[in-house]
Design a protein around this motif. Structure first.
Motif, short mmCIF file in Angstrom:
data_model
loop_
_atom_site.label_atom_id
_atom_site.label_comp_id
_atom_site.label_asym_id
_atom_site.label_seq_id
_atom_site.Cartn_x
_atom_site.Cartn_y
_atom_site.Cartn_z
N GLY A 4 36.32 -48.84 24.40
CA GLY A 4 34.87 -48.72 24.27
C GLY A 4 34.47 -48.34 22.86
O GLY A 4 33.48 -47.65 22.63
N ILE A 5 35.24 -48.83 21.90
CA ILE A 5 34.97 -48.53 20.49
C ILE A 5 34.36 -49.77 19.85
O ILE A 5 34.96 -50.85 19.86
N PHE A 6 33.15 -49.60 19.32
CA PHE A 6 32.40 -50.74 18.77
C PHE A 6 32.15 -50.52 17.29
O PHE A 6 31.68 -49.45 16.88
N LEU A 7 32.46 -51.56 16.51
CA LEU A 7 32.27 -51.53 15.06
C LEU A 7 31.27 -52.60 14.66
O LEU A 7 31.28 -53.71 15.22
N LEU A 8 30.42 -52.28 13.70
CA LEU A 8 29.51 -53.27 13.11
C LEU A 8 30.09 -53.71 11.77
O LEU A 8 30.41 -52.87 10.92
N LEU A 9 30.21 -55.02 11.59
CA LEU A 9 30.65 -55.58 10.31
C LEU A 9 29.44 -56.19 9.62
O LEU A 9 28.61 -56.84 10.28
N GLY A 10 29.33 -56.00 8.32
CA GLY A 10 28.21 -56.58 7.58
C GLY A 10 28.64 -57.00 6.19
O GLY A 10 29.48 -56.36 5.57
N ALA A 31 44.02 -50.97 12.53
CA ALA A 31 43.33 -50.07 13.47
C ALA A 31 43.65 -50.40 14.92
O ALA A 31 43.93 -49.50 15.72
N GLY A 32 43.59 -51.65 15.29
CA GLY A 32 43.89 -52.00 16.68
C GLY A 32 43.35 -53.37 17.03
O GLY A 32 42.69 -54.03 16.23
N ARG A 33 43.66 -53.75 18.26
CA ARG A 33 43.35 -55.11 18.73
C ARG A 33 41.84 -55.27 18.95
O ARG A 33 41.18 -54.37 19.48
N ILE A 34 41.34 -56.43 18.55
CA ILE A 34 39.95 -56.77 18.86
C ILE A 34 39.91 -57.35 20.27
O ILE A 34 40.57 -58.35 20.55
N VAL A 35 39.15 -56.70 21.17
CA VAL A 35 39.09 -57.19 22.55
C VAL A 35 37.85 -58.05 22.80
O VAL A 35 37.85 -58.88 23.70
N LYS A 36 36.81 -57.86 22.01
CA LYS A 36 35.61 -58.70 22.12
C LYS A 36 34.99 -58.83 20.74
O LYS A 36 35.07 -57.90 19.94
N ALA A 37 34.35 -59.97 20.52
CA ALA A 37 33.61 -60.15 19.26
C ALA A 37 32.30 -60.87 19.57
O ALA A 37 32.29 -61.84 20.33
N SER A 38 31.22 -60.39 19.00
CA SER A 38 29.93 -61.07 19.17
C SER A 38 29.90 -62.30 18.29
O SER A 38 30.76 -62.50 17.43
N SER A 39 28.86 -63.11 18.45
CA SER A 39 28.57 -64.16 17.48
C SER A 39 28.27 -63.51 16.13
O SER A 39 28.01 -62.30 16.06
N ILE A 40 28.26 -64.35 15.10
CA ILE A 40 27.82 -63.87 13.79
C ILE A 40 26.33 -64.18 13.67
O ILE A 40 25.87 -65.26 14.07
N ASP A 53 20.12 -61.96 2.55
CA ASP A 53 20.36 -61.74 3.98
C ASP A 53 21.82 -61.36 4.21
O ASP A 53 22.71 -61.79 3.48
N PHE A 54 22.02 -60.60 5.25
CA PHE A 54 23.37 -60.22 5.67
C PHE A 54 23.89 -61.19 6.73
O PHE A 54 23.11 -61.83 7.44
N TYR A 55 25.21 -61.24 6.85
CA TYR A 55 25.85 -61.70 8.08
C TYR A 55 26.33 -60.42 8.78
O TYR A 55 26.96 -59.56 8.14
N ASN A 56 26.00 -60.30 10.05
CA ASN A 56 26.46 -59.14 10.84
C ASN A 56 27.16 -59.61 12.11
O ASN A 56 26.84 -60.65 12.67
N GLN A 57 28.12 -58.81 12.53
CA GLN A 57 28.87 -59.08 13.77
C GLN A 57 29.32 -57.74 14.34
O GLN A 57 29.63 -56.81 13.58
N VAL A 58 29.35 -57.65 15.67
CA VAL A 58 29.90 -56.44 16.31
C VAL A 58 31.20 -56.82 17.01
O VAL A 58 31.29 -57.87 17.65
N ILE A 59 32.20 -55.97 16.85
CA ILE A 59 33.48 -56.17 17.56
C ILE A 59 33.79 -54.92 18.38
O ILE A 59 33.39 -53.81 18.02
N GLU A 60 34.50 -55.15 19.48
CA GLU A 60 35.03 -54.04 20.26
C GLU A 60 36.53 -54.00 20.03
O GLU A 60 37.19 -55.04 20.09
N ILE A 61 37.05 -52.82 19.74
CA ILE A 61 38.49 -52.69 19.52
C ILE A 61 39.08 -51.66 20.48
O ILE A 61 38.37 -50.83 21.04
N GLU A 62 40.40 -51.76 20.67
CA GLU A 62 41.12 -50.65 21.29
C GLU A 62 42.06 -50.10 20.23
O GLU A 62 42.61 -50.84 19.43
#
Ligand SMILES: Nc1ncnc2c1ncn2[C@@H]1O[C@H](COP(=O)(O)OP(=O)(O)OP(=O)(O)O)[C@@H](O)[C@H]1O
Ligand SMILES: Nc1nc2c(c(=O)[nH]1)N=C(CO)CN2
Length: 160
Positions: A4-10, A31-40, A53-62
């Motif tokens: 349940g760890i979520f990171l924002l990439l920008g 850090a660990g495996r990416i279990v989910k990734a949003s669209s960019i 403008d930014f590109y942003n994406q959220v990933i969930e990791i374990e």
């Protein structure tokens, strides 16, 4: 393993999609495996608008890393990728924010979780909602999809 760890990439400098990909690869290696990734998403700059403008994406990791060690690791990735800190909310090759770490609440000078600005930012809530709409924000106790509905930020957030 912590979940349940979520990171924002920008990124809003250079090849933004490539920068996100490089950061995802380095996160998986350190850090660990990416279990989910949003669209960019392409997002209008928030806070300081006279920048690209930014590109942003959220990933969930374990990860096995505790919050502090995770922060050190993400800061090292930013440094490794050549990010220099010039101005608050300014342009950057890569920015990695820790949004949520399960239900954990951290209130230090150097680390605050949940990220204090996440509820005010559509560029965070839109991608987070795509992969975690029913996750509960541990302070407001609201679901992410509800936080998005009530968010007052109107800046453009468009899927790439
Ligand atoms: N949840 C968090 N995720 C990442 N960094 C955090 C977090 N909480 C506090 N920090 C601190 O914020 C610093 C990063 O500041 P930075 O220059 O990236 O801010 P910013 O990205 O411009 O602004 P913002 O934090 O509003 O997105 C880090 O050195 C870290 O100590
Ligand atoms: N759209 C968008 N705007 C920002 C972003 C970001 O990632 N996306 N990051 C910032 C640094 O805090 C400031 N402004």
């Amino acid at each position: 393993m912590n979940n349940g760890i979520f990171l924002l990439l920008g990124s809003n400098l250079g090849d933004r999609a490539q920068n996100l990909e490089t950061s995802r690869n380095l996160i998986q290696q350190t850090a660990g495996r990416i279990v989910k990734a949003s669209s960019i998403y392409q997002t209008a700059a928030w806070g300081k608008s006279d920048q690209p403008d930014f590109y942003n994406q959220v990933i969930e990791i374990e990860t096995l890393l505790d919050p502090d060690t995770l922060l050190q690791t993400t800061l090292q990735i930013e440094e490794h990728m050549g990010r220099t800190r010039t101005e608050v909310w300014g342009s950057r090759i890569i920015d990695i924010d820790i949004l949520l770490y399960g239900d954990v609440i951290v209130e230090h000078e150097r680390l605050k979780i949940p990220h204090p600005q996440m509820t005010n930012r559509r560029f965070t809530l839109v991608p987070l909602s795509e992969i975690a709409s029913e996750v509960i924000h541990p302070i407001t106790r609201k679901e992410i999809r509800e936080l998005l509905l009530i968010c007052e930020d109107q800046l453009a957030v468009v899927k790439v």
